[in-house]
Design a protein around this motif. Structure first.
Motif, PDB file in Angstrom:
ATOM      1  N   UNK A 159       0.879  -1.287  -0.053  1.00 49.40           N
ATOM      2  CA  UNK A 159      -0.067  -0.036  -0.117  1.00 49.40           C
ATOM      3  C   UNK A 159       0.926   1.008  -0.012  1.00 49.40           C
ATOM      4  N   UNK A 160       1.815   1.578  -1.157  1.00 44.51           N
ATOM      5  CA  UNK A 160       2.938   2.425  -0.894  1.00 44.51           C
ATOM      6  C   UNK A 160       2.337   3.738  -1.711  1.00 44.51           C
ATOM      7  N   UNK A 161       1.036   3.794  -2.195  1.00 48.53           N
ATOM      8  CA  UNK A 161       0.680   4.995  -2.709  1.00 48.53           C
ATOM      9  C   UNK A 161       1.153   5.168  -4.042  1.00 48.53           C
ATOM     10  N   UNK A 162       0.586   6.237  -4.804  1.00 49.58           N
ATOM     11  CA  UNK A 162       1.154   6.655  -6.055  1.00 49.58           C
ATOM     12  C   UNK A 162       1.912   7.948  -5.927  1.00 49.58           C
ATOM     13  N   UNK A 163       2.875   8.084  -5.428  1.00 52.73           N
ATOM     14  CA  UNK A 163       3.585   9.394  -4.888  1.00 52.73           C
ATOM     15  C   UNK A 163       4.582   9.836  -5.815  1.00 52.73           C
ATOM     16  N   UNK A 164       4.782   9.171  -7.132  1.00 53.48           N
ATOM     17  CA  UNK A 164       5.923   9.562  -8.009  1.00 53.48           C
ATOM     18  C   UNK A 164       5.232  10.903  -8.860  1.00 53.48           C
ATOM     19  N   UNK A 165       5.917  11.975  -8.489  1.00 54.50           N
ATOM     20  CA  UNK A 165       5.330  13.172  -9.190  1.00 54.50           C
ATOM     21  C   UNK A 165       5.485  13.369 -10.748  1.00 54.50           C
ATOM     22  N   UNK A 166       4.340  14.003 -11.169  1.00 49.61           N
ATOM     23  CA  UNK A 166       4.704  14.249 -12.879  1.00 49.61           C
ATOM     24  C   UNK A 166       5.434  15.570 -12.819  1.00 49.61           C
ATOM     25  N   UNK A 167       6.461  15.596 -13.951  1.00 50.96           N
ATOM     26  CA  UNK A 167       7.172  16.605 -13.906  1.00 50.96           C
ATOM     27  C   UNK A 167       7.016  17.738 -15.038  1.00 50.96           C
ATOM     28  N   UNK A 168       7.469  18.721 -14.831  1.00 53.54           N
ATOM     29  CA  UNK A 168       7.337  19.748 -16.160  1.00 53.54           C
ATOM     30  C   UNK A 168       8.320  20.098 -16.762  1.00 53.54           C
ATOM     31  N   UNK A 169       8.996  19.390 -18.196  1.00 52.13           N
ATOM     32  CA  UNK A 169      10.156  19.778 -18.450  1.00 52.13           C
ATOM     33  C   UNK A 169      10.254  20.805 -19.476  1.00 52.13           C
ATOM     34  N   UNK A 170       9.863  21.896 -19.055  1.00 53.13           N
ATOM     35  CA  UNK A 170      10.254  23.182 -19.775  1.00 53.13           C
ATOM     36  C   UNK A 170      11.605  23.683 -19.592  1.00 53.13           C
ATOM     37  N   UNK A 171      12.298  24.584 -20.500  1.00 52.77           N
ATOM     38  CA  UNK A 171      13.627  25.052 -20.604  1.00 52.77           C
ATOM     39  C   UNK A 171      13.441  25.647 -19.059  1.00 52.77           C
ATOM     40  N   UNK A 172      14.702  25.590 -18.344  1.00 49.88           N
ATOM     41  CA  UNK A 172      15.203  26.083 -17.055  1.00 49.88           C
ATOM     42  C   UNK A 172      14.443  25.257 -16.056  1.00 49.88           C
ATOM     43  N   UNK A 173      14.184  23.990 -16.237  1.00 52.85           N
ATOM     44  CA  UNK A 173      13.551  23.237 -15.011  1.00 52.85           C
ATOM     45  C   UNK A 173      14.501  22.819 -13.987  1.00 52.85           C
ATOM     46  N   UNK A 174      15.901  22.995 -14.322  1.00 52.31           N
ATOM     47  CA  UNK A 174      16.820  22.738 -13.371  1.00 52.31           C
ATOM     48  C   UNK A 174      16.879  23.868 -12.367  1.00 52.31           C
ATOM     49  N   UNK A 175      16.558  24.885 -12.438  1.00 55.39           N
ATOM     50  CA  UNK A 175      16.853  26.004 -11.628  1.00 55.39           C
ATOM     51  C   UNK A 175      16.417  26.036 -10.270  1.00 55.39           C
ATOM     52  N   UNK A 176      17.113  26.410  -9.258  1.00 56.17           N
ATOM     53  CA  UNK A 176      16.708  26.495  -7.735  1.00 56.17           C
ATOM     54  C   UNK A 176      15.403  27.251  -7.645  1.00 56.17           C
TER      55      UNK A 176
END
Length: 505
Positions: free
Chosen positions: A244-261
């Motif tokens: 019963x580990x849930x579905x906690x893997x989040x969807x990402x938004x792979x737009x330019x600049x996604x790596x920014x802090x």
């Protein structure tokens, strides 16, 4: 059920809300209780509708209809109307293990299917459910009731969210010895670290967990299966395992600049906030602070609203929420969204009410797509570039989104929270166990079944059905417990037959 003319005699009345500008100063409960008299009048509104769609609990044409745990709603509405609170609690617990959770954090699909809504407005079922269980605790009616005998069988449950806790409760009632493993330091899964305290205060979770301990369920925290404890060890030490580990893997938004802090997943933001709040009342600084920042929340669901409300309590400078969907209609579309399905209409949930009260306008921007995250040149996010969308439908009714030329805009932001849903269970455990998954990355079981491809291993909740509601997790936990219990009984029968065969040789 209720008063025959109650739905005409009494107006629908929800729980009293604390003033939005006052409640954003703390993480306390959003609501104030109704009086017993007010609740009796609300129970009286439950009409004798003959076919109570509120308790149907199914999905028709992709739309939820009624209560997934099949709560006997008309019965306990009638009992509240007649002042028989203890009997109402008994009826409620027959179908729902944890009404204090659903009475606080369920969107109430039952109310969307209430027949009274065809006249004016639905019965406030969720409020009545919460009031019943809260009175049960106040009056001392909710007490530990351990099983009268034990079967000698043992079950390990991985995950202590609503599905895991429900499955543990049901299997324990049947006499099995149950141990629940939780990777975090507190029991509750998303009940503890995914839902903000203003929706479910921590004492609500802890008092129920303590009751489960008192009836014999064991909890092991800070133990992640597959890292701290191997899955093979569980299989060796227990007769059955329920995942019963849930579905906690989040969807990402792979737009330019996604790596920014400064760009974070919503659950990282919410989890860290709650942990710091519970550990030190936010004094340890171990959370992602929105204080003094321009905050953008990307997403339009409940998790996005939770981010909005939490950021407001941090005293953010400004807040904007992006929703890629168009603004929903104010009234139900009877052609495409007929009753008794869940009404898909424009709403203003608690966090949005707070933001509107604070800033003087709704923080949402609809039909907006993120194109790029803007950098300050030093690796930090300073803004988000967006474009407005034109939304049409093709001949088959499929949505077509096109960028509206000339509508690009840059929004200032030092904190961006991604709340665009989940893509299934985190796959570390599943990859190392051989448990099969389906095309949606959820644990695969036969239709309507809870057994996985590995003998003695079952699955329930979001890990099996995908990200969903607390009430569906409770239903899944109950059904998985039945399947697990049947398996354990068959194991006993098989061993008895083998033993009998050996003794005759």
């Amino acid at each position: 059920m209720g008063k025959p003319t109650g739905f005409m005699d009494y107006k629908s009345q929800h729980m009293h809300e604390r003033n939005p500008l006052e409640r954003i100063q703390d993480f306390g409960d959003l609501y104030l209780p109704l009086s017993d008299q007010e609740l009796q009048q609300q129970g009286a509104r439950c009409m004798d509708c003959a076919v109570p769609f509120c308790q149907t609990g199914d999905v028709f044409s992709g739309q939820a209809v009624g209560c997934p745990v099949h709560n006997q709603i008309p019965e306990w509405n009638d009992l509240i109307y007649r002042g028989q609170w203890r009997e109402a609690l008994h009826r409620l617990h027959q179908t729902n293990n944890f009404p204090e959770f659903t009475g606080r954090a369920c969107p109430a699909p039952c109310e969307g299917s209430c027949v009274a809504s065809l006249y004016e407005s639905p019965v406030t079922i969720k409020n009545i459910e919460r009031a019943i269980i809260d009175k049960g605790f106040e009056e001392g009616w909710v007490v530990p009731s351990p099983p009268s005998k034990r079967t000698g069988k043992t079950v390990a449950i991985i995950g202590s969210g609503p599905a895991g806790l429900t499955c543990a409760d049901e299997l324990n009632k049947l006499g099995h010895r149950v141990t629940v493993f939780e990777r975090h330091d507190r029991v509750g899964g998303l009940l503890t670290y995914g839902i903000p305290r203003m929706k479910i205060e921590q004492y609500v979770v802890e008092r129920r967990v303590e009751l489960l301990r008192q009836v014999g369920i064991m909890f092991v925290t800070n133990s992640e299966i597959g890292k701290d404890i191997t899955f093979a060890m569980l299989q060796e030490q227990f007769d059955a395992v329920v995942v019963c580990i849930g579905a906690t893997k989040p969807r990402d938004l792979l737009a330019p600049g996604r790596e920014l802090k400064g760009i974070h997943y919503a659950m990282d933001f919410l989890h860290a906030n709650t942990k710091s709040l519970l550990d030190s009342n936010l004094q340890d600084g171990q959370y992602i602070s929105a204080e003094g920042k321009d905050v953008i929340v990307i997403g339009g669901g409940d998790t996005a609203i939770d981010c909005v409300s939490t950021a407001l309590r941090h005293n953010c400078r400004s807040l904007t929420q992006f929703d890629i969907h168009e603004r929903k209609p104010d009234e139900r579309d009877e052609d495409n969204n007929p009753w008794p399905g869940w009404p898909i209409v424009h709403k203003c949930d608690y966090g949005l009410e707070e933001a509107t009260e604070l800033y003087g306008h709704d923080p949402r921007q609809f039909a907006l797509m993120t194109k790029e995250f803007i950098s300050d040149g030093a690796g930090n996010v300073t803004g988000v570039r967006t474009v407005q969308l034109q939304v049409t439908k093709d001949a088959d009714g499929k949505l077509i989104r096109k960028e509206d030329a000339g509508t690009e805009r840059v929004w200032e932001a030092q904190l961006v929270l991604l709340a665009i849903g989940f893509s299934g269970p985190e796959n570390h455990l599943l990859n190392t166990t051989g448990i099969h998954t389906n095309h949606r990355s959820n644990i695969e079981t036969a239709h309507g079944q809870y057994a996985t491809n590995i003998e003695g291993v079952f699955a329930a909740g979001d890990a099996r059905r995908g990200s969903s509601l607390i009430v569906w997790a409770i239903q899944e936990g109950r059904e998985a417990a039945k399947a697990c219990d049947q398996y354990l009984a068959e194991c006993v029968s098989s061993k008895a037959l083998i033993s009998e065969s050996v003794s005759t040789i």
